[in-house]
Structure formats: C-alpha cells, structure tokens
Write a protein that holds these residues in place. Sequence first.
Motif, PDB file in Angstrom:
ATOM      1  N   THR A  44      40.001 -12.203 -30.246  1.00  0.00           N
ATOM      2  CA  THR A  44      38.652 -12.013 -30.757  1.00  0.00           C
ATOM      3  C   THR A  44      38.686 -11.937 -32.274  1.00  0.00           C
ATOM      4  O   THR A  44      39.614 -11.362 -32.854  1.00  0.00           O
ATOM      5  CB  THR A  44      38.036 -10.720 -30.187  1.00  0.00           C
ATOM      6  N   VAL A  45      37.663 -12.514 -32.910  1.00  0.00           N
ATOM      7  CA  VAL A  45      37.470 -12.356 -34.349  1.00  0.00           C
ATOM      8  C   VAL A  45      35.994 -12.078 -34.609  1.00  0.00           C
ATOM      9  O   VAL A  45      35.132 -12.498 -33.847  1.00  0.00           O
ATOM     10  CB  VAL A  45      37.911 -13.602 -35.146  1.00  0.00           C
ATOM     11  N   HIS A  46      35.747 -11.376 -35.694  1.00  0.00           N
ATOM     12  CA  HIS A  46      34.370 -11.089 -36.106  1.00  0.00           C
ATOM     13  C   HIS A  46      34.261 -11.448 -37.588  1.00  0.00           C
ATOM     14  O   HIS A  46      34.380 -10.580 -38.460  1.00  0.00           O
ATOM     15  CB  HIS A  46      34.042  -9.619 -35.868  1.00  0.00           C
ATOM     16  N   PRO A  47      34.045 -12.724 -37.895  1.00  0.00           N
ATOM     17  CA  PRO A  47      33.948 -13.130 -39.299  1.00  0.00           C
ATOM     18  C   PRO A  47      32.617 -12.697 -39.909  1.00  0.00           C
ATOM     19  O   PRO A  47      31.560 -12.908 -39.322  1.00  0.00           O
ATOM     20  CB  PRO A  47      34.041 -14.659 -39.218  1.00  0.00           C
ATOM     21  N   ARG A  48      32.685 -12.076 -41.073  1.00  0.00           N
ATOM     22  CA  ARG A  48      31.480 -11.658 -41.781  1.00  0.00           C
ATOM     23  C   ARG A  48      31.352 -12.438 -43.088  1.00  0.00           C
ATOM     24  O   ARG A  48      32.354 -12.906 -43.634  1.00  0.00           O
ATOM     25  CB  ARG A  48      31.519 -10.152 -42.055  1.00  0.00           C
ATOM     26  N   ASN A  79      26.732 -11.878 -36.132  1.00  0.00           N
ATOM     27  CA  ASN A  79      25.278 -11.994 -36.188  1.00  0.00           C
ATOM     28  C   ASN A  79      24.916 -13.464 -36.343  1.00  0.00           C
ATOM     29  O   ASN A  79      25.311 -14.101 -37.318  1.00  0.00           O
ATOM     30  CB  ASN A  79      24.747 -11.194 -37.375  1.00  0.00           C
ATOM     31  N   PRO A  80      24.168 -14.030 -35.403  1.00  0.00           N
ATOM     32  CA  PRO A  80      23.859 -15.461 -35.484  1.00  0.00           C
ATOM     33  C   PRO A  80      22.997 -15.821 -36.677  1.00  0.00           C
ATOM     34  O   PRO A  80      22.904 -17.005 -37.037  1.00  0.00           O
ATOM     35  CB  PRO A  80      23.123 -15.733 -34.167  1.00  0.00           C
ATOM     36  N   ASN A  81      22.394 -14.814 -37.311  1.00  0.00           N
ATOM     37  CA  ASN A  81      21.546 -15.066 -38.469  1.00  0.00           C
ATOM     38  C   ASN A  81      22.287 -14.915 -39.791  1.00  0.00           C
ATOM     39  O   ASN A  81      21.656 -15.002 -40.864  1.00  0.00           O
ATOM     40  CB  ASN A  81      20.338 -14.127 -38.453  1.00  0.00           C
ATOM     41  N   ALA A  82      23.606 -14.698 -39.729  1.00  0.00           N
ATOM     42  CA  ALA A  82      24.390 -14.589 -40.957  1.00  0.00           C
ATOM     43  C   ALA A  82      24.455 -15.954 -41.635  1.00  0.00           C
ATOM     44  O   ALA A  82      24.970 -16.918 -41.075  1.00  0.00           O
ATOM     45  CB  ALA A  82      25.793 -14.076 -40.640  1.00  0.00           C
ATOM     46  N   ASP A  83      23.918 -16.019 -42.847  1.00  0.00           N
ATOM     47  CA  ASP A  83      23.820 -17.286 -43.560  1.00  0.00           C
ATOM     48  C   ASP A  83      25.085 -17.588 -44.351  1.00  0.00           C
ATOM     49  O   ASP A  83      25.969 -16.739 -44.513  1.00  0.00           O
ATOM     50  CB  ASP A  83      22.618 -17.255 -44.515  1.00  0.00           C
ATOM     51  N   ALA A  84      25.131 -18.803 -44.882  1.00  0.00           N
ATOM     52  CA  ALA A  84      26.257 -19.225 -45.718  1.00  0.00           C
ATOM     53  C   ALA A  84      26.340 -18.353 -46.967  1.00  0.00           C
ATOM     54  O   ALA A  84      25.329 -17.944 -47.538  1.00  0.00           O
ATOM     55  CB  ALA A  84      26.101 -20.690 -46.099  1.00  0.00           C
ATOM     56  N   PRO A  89      30.568 -20.581 -44.154  1.00  0.00           N
ATOM     57  CA  PRO A  89      29.556 -21.601 -43.885  1.00  0.00           C
ATOM     58  C   PRO A  89      28.328 -21.113 -43.132  1.00  0.00           C
ATOM     59  O   PRO A  89      27.399 -21.886 -42.903  1.00  0.00           O
ATOM     60  CB  PRO A  89      30.325 -22.605 -43.023  1.00  0.00           C
ATOM     61  N   GLY A  90      28.311 -19.836 -42.762  1.00  0.00           N
ATOM     62  CA  GLY A  90      27.280 -19.316 -41.875  1.00  0.00           C
ATOM     63  C   GLY A  90      27.841 -19.189 -40.473  1.00  0.00           C
ATOM     64  O   GLY A  90      28.693 -19.977 -40.045  1.00  0.00           O
ATOM     65  N   PHE A  91      27.376 -18.167 -39.748  1.00  0.00           N
ATOM     66  CA  PHE A  91      27.964 -17.883 -38.437  1.00  0.00           C
ATOM     67  C   PHE A  91      27.806 -19.050 -37.477  1.00  0.00           C
ATOM     68  O   PHE A  91      28.773 -19.500 -36.854  1.00  0.00           O
ATOM     69  CB  PHE A  91      27.339 -16.621 -37.836  1.00  0.00           C
ATOM     70  N   MET A  92      26.602 -19.544 -37.330  1.00  0.00           N
ATOM     71  CA  MET A  92      26.367 -20.603 -36.356  1.00  0.00           C
ATOM     72  C   MET A  92      27.098 -21.890 -36.749  1.00  0.00           C
ATOM     73  O   MET A  92      27.600 -22.617 -35.887  1.00  0.00           O
ATOM     74  CB  MET A  92      24.878 -20.843 -36.180  1.00  0.00           C
ATOM     75  N   ALA A  93      27.181 -22.179 -38.040  1.00  0.00           N
ATOM     76  CA  ALA A  93      27.919 -23.368 -38.478  1.00  0.00           C
ATOM     77  C   ALA A  93      29.389 -23.250 -38.094  1.00  0.00           C
ATOM     78  O   ALA A  93      30.016 -24.234 -37.655  1.00  0.00           O
ATOM     79  CB  ALA A  93      27.766 -23.552 -39.985  1.00  0.00           C
ATOM     80  N   LEU A  94      29.947 -22.059 -38.226  1.00  0.00           N
ATOM     81  CA  LEU A  94      31.349 -21.853 -37.876  1.00  0.00           C
ATOM     82  C   LEU A  94      31.557 -21.983 -36.367  1.00  0.00           C
ATOM     83  O   LEU A  94      32.560 -22.551 -35.907  1.00  0.00           O
ATOM     84  CB  LEU A  94      31.782 -20.473 -38.374  1.00  0.00           C
ATOM     85  N   VAL A  95      30.604 -21.488 -35.594  1.00  0.00           N
ATOM     86  CA  VAL A  95      30.686 -21.612 -34.135  1.00  0.00           C
ATOM     87  C   VAL A  95      30.552 -23.074 -33.719  1.00  0.00           C
ATOM     88  O   VAL A  95      31.289 -23.552 -32.843  1.00  0.00           O
ATOM     89  CB  VAL A  95      29.613 -20.736 -33.459  1.00  0.00           C
ATOM     90  N   ARG A  96      29.625 -23.794 -34.339  1.00  0.00           N
ATOM     91  CA  ARG A  96      29.477 -25.220 -34.008  1.00  0.00           C
ATOM     92  C   ARG A  96      30.764 -25.989 -34.281  1.00  0.00           C
ATOM     93  O   ARG A  96      31.128 -26.903 -33.540  1.00  0.00           O
ATOM     94  CB  ARG A  96      28.343 -25.827 -34.828  1.00  0.00           C
ATOM     95  N   GLU A  97      31.447 -25.599 -35.330  1.00  0.00           N
ATOM     96  CA  GLU A  97      32.677 -26.293 -35.709  1.00  0.00           C
ATOM     97  C   GLU A  97      33.831 -25.980 -34.771  1.00  0.00           C
ATOM     98  O   GLU A  97      34.621 -26.863 -34.417  1.00  0.00           O
ATOM     99  CB  GLU A  97      33.045 -25.907 -37.140  1.00  0.00           C
ATOM    100  N   THR A  98      33.949 -24.733 -34.339  1.00  0.00           N
ATOM    101  CA  THR A  98      35.136 -24.301 -33.610  1.00  0.00           C
ATOM    102  C   THR A  98      34.933 -24.177 -32.103  1.00  0.00           C
ATOM    103  O   THR A  98      35.905 -24.135 -31.351  1.00  0.00           O
ATOM    104  CB  THR A  98      35.634 -22.952 -34.156  1.00  0.00           C
TER     105      THR A  98
END
Length: 260
Positions: A44-48, A79-84, A89-98
């Motif tokens: 598990t990771v929690h990138p902020r 938090n899915p609303n964490a921006d770049a 790159p932003g939370f959702m962008a990082l999830v889309r990538e990985t």
Amino acid sequence: MSKTTKLSVNLNKIALIRNSREGNFPDVVAHGQMCLDAGADGLTVHPRPDQRHIRPSDVRALADLVRPLKGIEFNIEGNPNADALGDYPGFMALVRETRPDQCTLVPDSNEQLTSDHGFDLTRSGEALRPIIDELHELGCRVSLFMDPDIRQIDLAASVGADRIELYTGPYAEAHKAHNSELAALLEQYRCAAAHARDIGLGVNAGHDLNLDNLEAFLHIPGIDEVSIGHALTVDALRMGLPAAVRAYLEICRHGSHPSV
C-alpha cells in the motif's frame, strides 16, 4: 475470528526515512520486495501532493514490481480530489497511469498529518460516484475509508464502492488506554462489518493497528484485509523487517503472534 485476513504493508514510513537524506536509502522498492518475500499479500502507498513520503516515482516503480506477481495486490490510497502540485501529477492522474488493483479513497486534506476520519457521504457521495465509475473502468477495486456508521456504509454501497476500509484509529486509542468503552466500540465495529458484508461490500481495516491490538480486532469476522505501515515499520527497527511482516501475518492467519 477470520483466518484469511490479508496483510498489505504500507510503505509510507520507509519513504519518509528515505526522504530525510539525499539519495535513495532506504530503497522503497527493495523494501517492498522484502515485505513480499516475507509473505505479505500486497503493498500500500498513500502519495500526497507535498510528497512528504511516497513520491510519484515510487508509485510507478512499485506498480511495475507488483504487476507481474500473481496473487499480490497493489493498493493506492488518497484523496481523489488532490490536484497536481509540482511534479505530483494529481491523484487520479497517477492512478490512471499505474492502474492499481485497489484504490482506497480517503477524505484527507493536504494539511492533515494523517488520515483521521471517514467519508461523510451525505455530503460527498454524489461527487464520488463518477470517480468510482472511472476507477471501475480502469480495472480498480474501489474501497472507501469509513467510520463504523451503518447509515454511511449504506451510502457507500449506493455510490458503487466495492469495499469499505474501517478507520480503526478510535479503536486503537481505546485499546491503548484500556478504555472502559472498548467492548462497546468493538461491538460497533463488528456490527458495521457485518452490515457491510450483508449488503455486498468487502471489509478492509486500517490505522494504528499493531501487534498489541490487531488480534482482538480480528475477532470481528470477515475482515478481508488490513493495511499496516507505521507500527510495522517501528517493529521492524527492533525485529527486522521480514520478522515484523511474519509476526503480523501470524496474527492475520492464526490469531496470535509468536514470541519475538
């Protein structure tokens, strides 16, 4: 008590130690591999956005580590609303990538030291629904960080979550203090977990779980997974990382940890 609870090791504190110096020591990916070699079921990771511990490069490298491993899961929390911010790159962008196996959505702010409450889905549920839909399209299981509140758990199911992760901070605090309300609090968690299962949700748990309080919590039936990082990292200072992982696994699978 469940004998099949999976252990996902949170690597944030390994990254925090690494970030206190220049360079890549300790190596987060190498320590993730050590956890897996010791038997952990996932990472598990929690990138902020402030990158106080896990960095986007860690997320990418750990995704590459776990992706080819059968039966091992990668879980990204945040938090899915964490921006770049900067090279974050932003939370959702990082999830889309990985594309992790599991995405655990958490209602924390950039200013919080650590996660300390579950979602209030009466306020945020509708905003989460399209995010959950997108995560499903990416192939991610979606878990929502929740307090043991049955009304809120009903809302988690209604917005499309696959699992909840019960926030166990209050339980850990009561256990440490030998609080007289501990039994009632455990019953609240038990009822919440049972209700979640009854309405088709999986149940994870995490926050401040450790070798002293984990066994009692896992007397609650049907906990699918625990995510543990801070306490396990502290125990690793005394025991070594592989031994610490094995001690937690012993509780997850058999109900008591060995003498160490």
